[in-house]
Write a protein that holds these residues in place. Structure first.
Motif, PDB file in Angstrom:
ATOM      1  N   ILE A 107       0.811  -1.282   0.054  1.00  0.00           N
ATOM      2  CA  ILE A 107      -0.108   0.026   0.139  1.00  0.00           C
ATOM      3  C   ILE A 107       0.927   1.165   0.154  1.00  0.00           C
ATOM      4  CG2 ILE A 107      -1.866  -1.262   1.213  1.00  0.00           C
ATOM      5  CD1 ILE A 107      -1.284   0.295   3.672  1.00  0.00           C
ATOM      6  N   GLU A 115     -10.665  -2.837  -1.268  1.00  0.00           N
ATOM      7  CA  GLU A 115     -10.049  -2.414   0.157  1.00  0.00           C
ATOM      8  C   GLU A 115      -9.741  -3.618   0.830  1.00  0.00           C
ATOM      9  OE1 GLU A 115      -9.234   0.964   1.296  1.00  0.00           O
ATOM     10  OE2 GLU A 115      -9.406   1.040  -0.914  1.00  0.00           O
ATOM     11  N   VAL A 123      -6.599  -4.588  -0.842  1.00  0.00           N
ATOM     12  CA  VAL A 123      -5.402  -3.899  -0.703  1.00  0.00           C
ATOM     13  C   VAL A 123      -4.796  -4.129   0.580  1.00  0.00           C
ATOM     14  CG1 VAL A 123      -4.922  -1.436  -0.164  1.00  0.00           C
ATOM     15  CG2 VAL A 123      -6.254  -1.782  -1.897  1.00  0.00           C
ATOM     16  N   ARG A 135      -6.452   4.439   4.545  1.00  0.00           N
ATOM     17  CA  ARG A 135      -5.836   3.305   4.383  1.00  0.00           C
ATOM     18  C   ARG A 135      -4.700   3.294   5.419  1.00  0.00           C
ATOM     19  NH1 ARG A 135      -5.248   2.579  -2.333  1.00  0.00           N
ATOM     20  NH2 ARG A 135      -7.385   1.690  -2.572  1.00  0.00           N
TER      21      ARG A 135
END
Length: 357
Positions: A4, A217, A220, A329
């Motif tokens: 990420i 997500e 991720v 994130r």
């Protein structure tokens, strides 16, 4: 989780951590004070010429030099940003960062004899109940974090996230980055580093996953859905004992932005905080986001913008939207990356493992 990205993906940004944590540290309870050490400092250094701004949304902030960064004021830059534990006491860490920068000749040049004044804004999290109340960051710890600054960014229970707690789980430091296409072949990097210490939850207690986590997500972050038994175990954890809390951080881009546009990016980043934490921005939070624009990439011209509007507004909007994404994130990354400290359980100890660290 390196997939990420990190805030040092913005060229010239460096991050250093310093912390102290004892194996036998404890959390304060109504019956007994906390003991041992569990706190630290994170320093973000900026390349020369960066524009800096800040936006404060919490009702109980602990900050330093935030008025200086108002776009109406004269100074438009910063040389380092301090994120620290220790509540208001922890602001002393910035003194050590200032001293280290001065020694290196970094700061606003105020005379022709080498005199400089480093600009070092900062913000704190309230972690005093984790460990001994008087065990908190000082100037020496700030200097150590500055000396450790580099491109590799530690995650989880490090630096200012050492004593952090995110709802019922261990909080910490997280970071993320993304690339944004501004058109005309111009792309910029947008990134964040966040210290997650909210009284609110980052994980939906009914699902055991980050709030409203989409399949994308989850991918991720390398997450899988937890079992019913794991969700039940999450529900049995004791709530955070104090309502004094805070999430703080820095968002950065390599775009060239003026002070007002840079502040707009900080404002947009708070949307990512609200997406990641429930509740966020309470009267007792100190939620604060600094924004940095290093100026390495010139946004493309937008001839369709009407006269009288900011000429870069389409680029500012895209960068702001990305700032919200990387902030969310980074907060989730902080919780997923954390390890248990002072008896505070970590996500990895309770729920389905993620492909972190």
């Amino acid at each position: 989780m390196s997939g990420i990205g990190s805030i040092t993906d913005v060229a010239g940004i460096r991050v250093g951590h310093a912390h102290r944590v004892d194996d036998d540290a404890t959390v304060a309870t109504p019956e007994a004070p906390g003991s041992g050490w569990a706190t630290g400092v994170t320093v973000v250094t900026l390349p020369a010429g960066s524009v800096a701004a800040v936006d404060v949304r919490g009702g109980g902030p602990g900050t330093r030099e935030t008025d200086l960064l108002d776009p109406v004021n004269s100074v438009q830059t910063a040389h380092a940003i301090v994120l620290t534990g220790g509540s208001a006491y922890g602001l002393a860490a910035a003194d050590g960062v200032m001293a280290g920068l001065e020694e290196a000749g970094v700061g606003l040049r105020m005379d022709d004899r080498g005199g400089v004044v480093p600009i070092v804004p900062g913000a704190v999290v309230f972690d005093l109940p984790v460990g001994g109340w008087r065990n908190r960051p000082d100037a020496a710890m700030g200097a150590a974090a500055l000396a450790a600054a580099g491109t590799a960014v530690g995650r989880g229970s490090v630096g200012a996230g050492t004593g952090a707690r995110a709802g019922v789980l261990k909080g910490g430091v997280g970071t993320a980055s993304t690339t944004v296409d501004l058109g005309d072949g111009v792309a910029v990097t947008v990134a964040a580093i966040m210290v997650a210490n909210p009284v609110g939850d980052v994980v939906d207690p009914g699902m055991g996953l980050p709030w409203d986590a989409s399949a994308d997500e989850m991918a991720v972050h390398g997450l899988t859905a937890p079992s019913a038994a794991q969700i039940a175990a999450l529900g049995e954890l004791r709530e955070k004992a104090t309502v004094l809390n805070t999430t703080i951080g820095v968002v950065a881009t390599d775009a060239r932005l003026d002070p007002a546009a840079t502040r707009r990016v900080a404002m947009a980043a708070h949307d990512g905080m609200a997406h990641a934490i429930r509740p966020a921005h309470s009267p007792l939070d100190g939620d604060t986001v600094f924004a940095v624009a290093t100026g390495a990439v010139e946004p493309p011209a937008h001839p369709d913008v009407p006269d009288g509007m900011h000429p870069a507004v389409p680029s500012i909007a895209r960068i702001g939207a990305a700032a919200a994404v990387v902030t969310r994130r980074a907060i989730v990354d902080a919780v997923l990356s954390a390890t248990g400290v002072a008896g505070i359980p970590a996500h990895r100890d309770i729920l389905a493992p993620a492909s972190h660290g």
